[in-house]
Scaffold this motif. Structure first.
Motif, PDB file in Angstrom:
ATOM      1  N   SER A 149       0.833  -1.206   0.000  1.00  0.00           N
ATOM      2  CA  SER A 149       0.000   0.000   0.000  1.00  0.00           C
ATOM      3  C   SER A 149       0.865   1.253   0.000  1.00  0.00           C
ATOM      4  N   THR A 180      -6.059  -3.983   5.108  1.00  0.00           N
ATOM      5  CA  THR A 180      -6.619  -3.331   3.926  1.00  0.00           C
ATOM      6  C   THR A 180      -7.628  -4.287   3.317  1.00  0.00           C
ATOM      7  N   ASP A 223      -3.768  -2.768  -5.739  1.00  0.00           N
ATOM      8  CA  ASP A 223      -3.139  -3.273  -4.527  1.00  0.00           C
ATOM      9  C   ASP A 223      -3.879  -4.545  -4.136  1.00  0.00           C
ATOM     10  N   ALA A 273      -3.683  -6.262  -1.506  1.00  0.00           N
ATOM     11  CA  ALA A 273      -3.908  -6.496  -0.082  1.00  0.00           C
ATOM     12  C   ALA A 273      -5.359  -6.866   0.172  1.00  0.00           C
TER      13      ALA A 273
END
Ligand code: GDP
Ligand code: ZN
Length: 461
Positions: free
Chosen positions: A237, A258, A277, A279
């Protein structure tokens, strides 16, 4: 053809600090000289063509100084419209730009209709239809690189290729004419078929190649899908944030917090990236399972580029090796992050696992290494497989649809030729293909189509 002199604001409002008011037509220079005052006192008409001049605009009626400007002076015919062109660069505020525009309108110019500059370029034979459409793409181009593609198209690459294809088709149409004129000679028919087939097959393969590059055109406009992967807490991130240079993604101290997939659109040195991302696609702490999760697989598989983040301050784990395995056939860059902390990672081992892929070290917290990463991304893109500069891109929906149609009709012709259908029947499909390709460069386009196209342009182009 003789036109009047038109003027419009040619920069989209709100974009950039500079705005341009553009004039084109036989009185462009005369009108500009009515309002422009150079410190030297020289008039534009006495200047060399394609030069830029500093000065002020002055209202000739009230003698009030309206604006500080830079004026580009370009004499016909080496201009975009093939007419005399004046571009007045001024500070971008709506009020000042409008003041400049209203001044040149009072001095004798007419407000241009949307797309009228481009229409003139087309009507004056400066550009063909596909080039005119490229201008439209240019206006919409999100990044410099996409702009280059649009420009490449403007330079007529696509037009040139289409012209060559049409020439080949024309040659086989001519050959068929001979055939039709002398139906009694069987040997002519014998000769015609292979010529026609060979040319048609070549035209079809070129159309296919063009259609393939159309998806790359799309990449350039919508961004390279870029996925950031790595174990929890390595700095994914943070990397996304650094690249976006805004704090939109959530950075946390606790691994795995996240939740949602985060997407950001960025322009890295002319390369448009759509950053993802991963995550948020983590359903479990266990990376083996994570790779197994359908959703993350799909995201990975659809990625054009992977940024694989490792922690400089941790030894490589079995999970890391699994990730290397998962991305081995893809374009990826290894980002070794947290170099501000003591080294625990074995760089030799990383190098071995990464093979010939690029490695970059960063300390995102100290804002170090981001430049090198951006450089690597640009290199990979511009020197990599995509080879953006050399290809003919088709990025326009109308062109793509016409190419599909042409592909169909030329396939019909090929099929008919292979089935011993009479040559005059095949000729219909070949001629139709020639016409459809002609529509791309505006050769067989009728007035209705033209007007529809030009009215789509932004004002001032
Ligand atoms: P992610 O789980 O991979 O997305 O990792 P995050 O970006 O959320 O970062 C995890 C933690 O590492 C946060 O506390 C960051 O501030 C920290 N971090 C990120 N980059 C660096 C770095 O270069 N050095 C150090 N020391 N910490 C970093
Ligand atoms: Zn994160």
């Amino acid at each position: 053809m003789e036109f009047d002199t038109i003027a419009a604001i040619s920069t989209p409002s709100g974009e950039g600090a500079i705005a341009i008011v553009r004039l084109s037509g036989p009185k462009a220079i005369e009108i500009a000289d009515k309002v422009f005052r150079a410190p030297s006192g020289k008039v534009l008409a006495s200047q060399a063509t394609h030069t830029i001049h500093y000065g002020h605009l002055q209202d000739p009626w009230t003698e009030e100084v309206v604006e500080e400007v830079m004026v580009s002076f370009m004499k016909a015919p080496k201009t975009f419209t093939r007419e005399d062109v004046i571009e007045i660069n001024c500070h971008g505020g709506i009020v000042s730009v409008n003041r400049v525009l209203s001044l040149v309108l009072r001095a004798g110019a007419r407000l241009a209709e949307p797309g009228e500059f481009t229409k003139r370029a087309f009507l004056n034979g400066r550009i063909d239809l596909s080039q005119a459409e490229a201008v439209m793409d240019l206006i919409r181009a999100k990044t410099d690189r996409a702009m280059d593609v649009a420009l490449g198209q403007m330079e007529g690459r696509l037009s040139k290729l289409i012209g060559t294809l049409r020439q080949a088709l024309l040659e086989s149409i001519a050959q068929m004419e001979v055939n039709i004129d002398y139906p009694e000679y069987d040997d002519v028919e014998e000769m015609t078929r292979p010529v026609m087939l060979e040319k048609s097959l070549w035209v079809r393969s070129e159309i296919e190649r063009l259609l393939q590059t159309s998806s790359q055109g799309k990449i350039l406009r919508e961004g390279l899908s870029t996925v950031i992967i790595g174990r929890p807490n390595v700095g994914k991130s943070s990397l996304l944030n650094s690249l976006v240079q805004e704090n939109k993604a959530i950075v946390t101290e606790i691994a795995g917090t996240t939740r949602d997939i985060i997407e950001e659109y960025v322009n890295v040195r002319g390369v448009p990236l759509r950053l993802v991302d991963t995550a948020g696609i983590r359903e479990t702490e266990d990376i083996v399972e994570r790779i197994g999760v359908e959703r993350s697989r799909k995201v990975l598989k659809e990625a054009d580029l992977i940024l694989y983040v490792l922690n400089y301050s941790e030894a490589l784990t079995a999970e890391d090796e699994l990730l290397f395995e998962a991305v081995k056939d893809m374009d990826y860059i290894v980002v070794i992050n947290k170099t501000d902390l003591p080294q625990k990672i074995d760089l030799g081992q990383v190098q071995q696992l990464a093979g010939n892929k690029r490695l970059v070290t960063t300390s995102l917290i100290e804002e170090e290494g981001i430049d090198q990463l951006e450089e690597s991304i640009a290199e990979l893109f511009f020197e990599g497989e995509l080879e953006a500069g050399d290809m003919t891109y088709v990025s326009n929906a109308r062109h793509i649809s016409l190419l599909h149609q042409a592909h169909q009709t030329i396939s019909d012709a090929i099929e008919a030729a292979e089935m011993d259908v009479p040559v005059d029947m095949i000729q219909i499909d070949v001629t139709r293909t020639w016409e459809i390709l002609g529509e791309i460069i505006g050769d067989t386009a009728d007035d209705g189509l033209l007007n529809q196209l030009f009215s789509q342009f932004c004002l001032g182009k």
